[in-house]
Design a protein around this motif. Structure first.
Motif, PDB file in Angstrom:
ATOM      1  N   VAL A 162       0.679  -1.372   0.017  1.00 31.22           N
ATOM      2  CA  VAL A 162       0.282  -0.118   0.134  1.00 31.22           C
ATOM      3  C   VAL A 162       0.899   1.354   0.045  1.00 31.22           C
ATOM      4  O   VAL A 162       0.387   2.311  -0.561  1.00 31.22           O
ATOM      5  CB  VAL A 162      -0.851  -0.013   1.118  1.00 31.22           C
ATOM      6  N   PRO A 163       2.076   1.471   0.527  1.00 32.42           N
ATOM      7  CA  PRO A 163       2.755   2.642   0.579  1.00 32.42           C
ATOM      8  C   PRO A 163       2.772   3.634  -0.408  1.00 32.42           C
ATOM      9  O   PRO A 163       2.773   4.571  -0.582  1.00 32.42           O
ATOM     10  CB  PRO A 163       4.095   2.211   1.188  1.00 32.42           C
ATOM     11  N   ARG A 164       3.361   2.706  -1.695  1.00 34.37           N
ATOM     12  CA  ARG A 164       3.424   3.663  -2.806  1.00 34.37           C
ATOM     13  C   ARG A 164       2.119   4.262  -3.458  1.00 34.37           C
ATOM     14  O   ARG A 164       2.198   5.326  -3.836  1.00 34.37           O
ATOM     15  CB  ARG A 164       4.184   2.938  -4.029  1.00 34.37           C
ATOM     16  N   ALA A 165       1.150   3.153  -3.282  1.00 34.17           N
ATOM     17  CA  ALA A 165      -0.202   3.752  -3.647  1.00 34.17           C
ATOM     18  C   ALA A 165      -0.855   5.028  -2.781  1.00 34.17           C
ATOM     19  O   ALA A 165      -1.372   5.768  -3.361  1.00 34.17           O
ATOM     20  CB  ALA A 165      -1.118   2.665  -3.766  1.00 34.17           C
ATOM     21  N   ASP A 166      -0.516   4.468  -1.436  1.00 35.23           N
ATOM     22  CA  ASP A 166      -0.971   5.735  -0.534  1.00 35.23           C
ATOM     23  C   ASP A 166      -0.266   7.164  -1.038  1.00 35.23           C
ATOM     24  O   ASP A 166      -1.252   8.057  -0.777  1.00 35.23           O
ATOM     25  CB  ASP A 166      -0.425   5.337   0.916  1.00 35.23           C
ATOM     26  N   ALA A 167       1.055   7.291  -1.146  1.00 33.39           N
ATOM     27  CA  ALA A 167       1.426   8.388  -1.427  1.00 33.39           C
ATOM     28  C   ALA A 167       0.800   9.020  -2.898  1.00 33.39           C
ATOM     29  O   ALA A 167       0.730  10.078  -2.900  1.00 33.39           O
ATOM     30  CB  ALA A 167       2.981   8.344  -1.789  1.00 33.39           C
ATOM     31  N   ALA A 168       0.552   8.173  -4.017  1.00 29.81           N
ATOM     32  CA  ALA A 168      -0.027   8.740  -5.242  1.00 29.81           C
ATOM     33  C   ALA A 168      -1.468   9.132  -4.999  1.00 29.81           C
ATOM     34  O   ALA A 168      -1.955  10.021  -5.427  1.00 29.81           O
ATOM     35  CB  ALA A 168      -0.016   7.705  -6.212  1.00 29.81           C
ATOM     36  N   GLN A 226       2.898  19.174   5.045  1.00 24.90           N
ATOM     37  CA  GLN A 226       3.972  19.955   5.489  1.00 24.90           C
ATOM     38  C   GLN A 226       5.029  19.295   6.071  1.00 24.90           C
ATOM     39  O   GLN A 226       6.370  19.516   6.334  1.00 24.90           O
ATOM     40  CB  GLN A 226       3.450  21.291   6.256  1.00 24.90           C
ATOM     41  N   GLY A 227       4.596  18.128   6.746  1.00 28.15           N
ATOM     42  CA  GLY A 227       5.309  17.149   7.664  1.00 28.15           C
ATOM     43  C   GLY A 227       5.282  15.804   6.927  1.00 28.15           C
ATOM     44  O   GLY A 227       4.751  15.522   6.077  1.00 28.15           O
ATOM     45  N   TRP A 228       6.193  14.931   7.676  1.00 27.25           N
ATOM     46  CA  TRP A 228       5.889  13.427   7.441  1.00 27.25           C
ATOM     47  C   TRP A 228       4.516  13.191   7.919  1.00 27.25           C
ATOM     48  O   TRP A 228       3.818  13.463   8.824  1.00 27.25           O
ATOM     49  CB  TRP A 228       6.868  12.522   8.120  1.00 27.25           C
ATOM     50  N   ARG A 229       4.094  12.218   6.795  1.00 28.63           N
ATOM     51  CA  ARG A 229       2.394  11.804   7.048  1.00 28.63           C
ATOM     52  C   ARG A 229       2.554  10.460   7.232  1.00 28.63           C
ATOM     53  O   ARG A 229       3.192   9.480   6.485  1.00 28.63           O
ATOM     54  CB  ARG A 229       1.507  12.179   5.893  1.00 28.63           C
ATOM     55  N   ALA A 230       1.751   9.884   8.177  1.00 27.97           N
ATOM     56  CA  ALA A 230       1.762   8.323   8.654  1.00 27.97           C
ATOM     57  C   ALA A 230       0.438   7.899   8.240  1.00 27.97           C
ATOM     58  O   ALA A 230      -0.570   8.693   8.990  1.00 27.97           O
ATOM     59  CB  ALA A 230       2.278   8.038   9.863  1.00 27.97           C
ATOM     60  N   LEU A 231       0.321   6.844   7.636  1.00 28.06           N
ATOM     61  CA  LEU A 231      -0.881   6.038   7.430  1.00 28.06           C
ATOM     62  C   LEU A 231      -0.811   4.833   8.010  1.00 28.06           C
ATOM     63  O   LEU A 231       0.135   3.953   7.940  1.00 28.06           O
ATOM     64  CB  LEU A 231      -1.590   6.073   5.982  1.00 28.06           C
ATOM     65  N   LEU A 232      -1.686   4.341   8.968  1.00 26.69           N
ATOM     66  CA  LEU A 232      -1.899   3.298   9.693  1.00 26.69           C
ATOM     67  C   LEU A 232      -3.163   2.556   9.295  1.00 26.69           C
ATOM     68  O   LEU A 232      -4.207   2.913   9.600  1.00 26.69           O
ATOM     69  CB  LEU A 232      -1.853   3.509  11.305  1.00 26.69           C
ATOM     70  N   THR A 274       2.469   3.315   6.487  1.00 18.87           N
ATOM     71  CA  THR A 274       2.980   4.070   5.469  1.00 18.87           C
ATOM     72  C   THR A 274       3.573   5.435   5.991  1.00 18.87           C
ATOM     73  O   THR A 274       2.867   6.126   6.482  1.00 18.87           O
ATOM     74  CB  THR A 274       1.938   4.287   4.410  1.00 18.87           C
ATOM     75  N   LEU A 275       4.658   5.852   5.520  1.00 21.12           N
ATOM     76  CA  LEU A 275       5.183   6.994   5.945  1.00 21.12           C
ATOM     77  C   LEU A 275       5.493   7.979   4.663  1.00 21.12           C
ATOM     78  O   LEU A 275       6.437   7.394   3.789  1.00 21.12           O
ATOM     79  CB  LEU A 275       6.484   7.162   6.734  1.00 21.12           C
ATOM     80  N   ILE A 276       4.986   9.037   4.289  1.00 19.07           N
ATOM     81  CA  ILE A 276       5.041   9.878   3.314  1.00 19.07           C
ATOM     82  C   ILE A 276       5.778  11.099   3.598  1.00 19.07           C
ATOM     83  O   ILE A 276       5.385  11.667   4.331  1.00 19.07           O
ATOM     84  CB  ILE A 276       3.712  10.310   2.564  1.00 19.07           C
ATOM     85  N   PRO A 277       6.975  11.176   2.790  1.00 22.12           N
ATOM     86  CA  PRO A 277       7.775  12.468   3.007  1.00 22.12           C
ATOM     87  C   PRO A 277       7.149  13.835   2.649  1.00 22.12           C
ATOM     88  O   PRO A 277       5.914  13.741   2.151  1.00 22.12           O
ATOM     89  CB  PRO A 277       8.917  12.285   2.061  1.00 22.12           C
ATOM     90  N   PRO A 278       7.515  14.861   3.362  1.00 18.90           N
ATOM     91  CA  PRO A 278       6.739  16.233   3.180  1.00 18.90           C
ATOM     92  C   PRO A 278       7.012  16.674   1.831  1.00 18.90           C
ATOM     93  O   PRO A 278       7.662  16.272   1.147  1.00 18.90           O
ATOM     94  CB  PRO A 278       7.617  17.031   4.385  1.00 18.90           C
TER      95      PRO A 278
END
Length: 379
Positions: free
Chosen positions: A146-152, A158-164, A173-177
């Motif tokens: 899921v991480p790459r799809a989450d980011a798309a 503005q900061g790191w976004r975590a999806l749990l 998933t941790l998406i860069p700012p």
């Protein structure tokens, strides 16, 4: 293009189906969620799936019947979600019955049971399935995908976004700012450990099968968590591993529950469920704390999805243990909590159609990116 995504996860409660329209570039897709439907598994099928996922011995005929039954429920979910057959492509994860991550130089493998040609025939539309195999063949974990799809799908802030995701297993998933020194950092993600798997099995055991999950956290709310055992459990081998790592019910299933209940030494049902619920939050909090200590990454928000996001006791434990991150549901980002993973597999099917890679080697450990899935056309 209209795509339909299907997800049946380790919680084994049924199939989530989403109808989605995708347009634009694969890297930055424009998307609209048109419909979501949950198709529950019949009780007997759910019990078979749970047993299969914990290594129950079955004759070949039973495996065949299980695959057919799972495929038929997937078809029912599609027909209920998309009654006018507008989807041009179906992305189906299938039902995981065993996951074996690579270890000590041995390759990994993962089995998502499905009869894809039968599903394509029943729906008279092409089906993309077997999404994990290419990543595994390249030495990756095959999960989480899921991480790459989450980011798309969800983009940056503005900061790191975590999806749990709080399904049977908790994965991050941790998406860069979008700006600052970390804007070029890689997407991160891994399986933390159990989310609902042990809680659900415990509820079935304590209620003699009358309740398959702790609705609204009602049982946990009546009990008191044993923090001493939680801290001991956090020292176990899996929770000490650095990413990439992935797991499933084969590790956190009935045998694991029995061991933990024995260690709790006669705790009441409420205290046991409260302890398991707090433990699920603690494994996430420990991973986030280690991430901050090791590389200085601290997400400013923690977006939850999956069935566990509807358990207020679990969410309160996350708030208490994951300080510094604002906790919210994925619905705040236009994604219903139960639809997120099905949405991901709709996108992975569209990416397969567009020949766009779907894995993230920084997450899975694969040697390189790969287009994921196998396409089956109707007979």
């Amino acid at each position: 293009m209209h795509c339909l995504g299907l997800m049946s996860g380790t919680s084994a409660d049924g199939v989530d189906a989403v109808l989605v329209h995708f347009d634009g570039s694969p890297q930055h897709p424009k998307w609209s969620l048109l419909r979501h439907h949950h198709q529950p598994y019949p009780l007997e099928l759910q019990q078979q799936v749970v047993a299969a996922g914990q290594g129950a011995a079955m004759p070949a005929s039973s495996w065949l019947e299980l695959a057919e039954a799972i495929t038929e429920v997937q078809a029912q979910a599609v027909q209920a979600c998309d009654p006018t057959a507008t989807a041009e492509l179906i992305g189906c994860h299938g039902q995981t019955v065993w996951h074996r991550p690579p270890a000590q130089g041995a390759r990994g493998a993962s089995w998502q049971i499905l009869q894809a040609p039968l599903l394509a025939h029943l729906l008279q539309r092409p089906v993309v399935h077997d999404f994990r195999a290419a990543d595994l063949a390249l030495g990756g974990q095959g999960a989480p995908l899921v991480p790459r799809a989450d980011a798309a799908l969800l983009g940056r802030t503005q900061g790191w976004r975590a999806l749990l995701n709080l399904g049977g297993i908790a994965n991050l998933t941790l998406i860069p700012p979008c700006g600052g020194v970390d804007r070029h950092a890689a997407i991160l993600g891994w399986d933390c450990g159990p989310a609902n798997s042990l809680i659900d099995l415990g509820m079935r055991q304590f209620t003699n099968g009358a309740q398959s999950f702790d609705k609204g956290g009602a049982m946990a709310a009546q009990g008191h968590a044993d923090e001493g055992w939680i801290q001991r459990w956090l020292q176990e081998e899996y929770f000490q591993l650095a990413p990439p790592k992935s797991t499933g019910r084969e590790c956190f299933g009935q045998d694991d529950l029995n061991r933990r209940l024995h260690q709790l030494d006669g705790a009441s049902a409420a205290d046991a469920i409260a302890t398991l619920t707090a433990f699920s939050a603690a494994v996430v909090a420990q991973d986030l704390a280690r991430l901050r200590q090791s590389v200085g990454i601290a997400p400013i928000e923690l977006i939850t999805a999956g069935g566990g996001s509807q358990n207020p006791v679990l969410i309160d434990e996350l708030r208490r243990r994951c300080r510094g991150a604002q906790i919210d549901e994925s619905s705040s980002l236009r994604v219903p909590t139960e639809a997120r993973e099905a949405l991901v597999f709709a996108l992975l099917a569209w990416w397969h159609h567009r020949e766009h890679p779907g894995n993230a080697p920084t997450v899975t450990g694969a040697k390189r990116e790969a287009v994921l899935g196998v396409r089956v056309n109707p007979a």
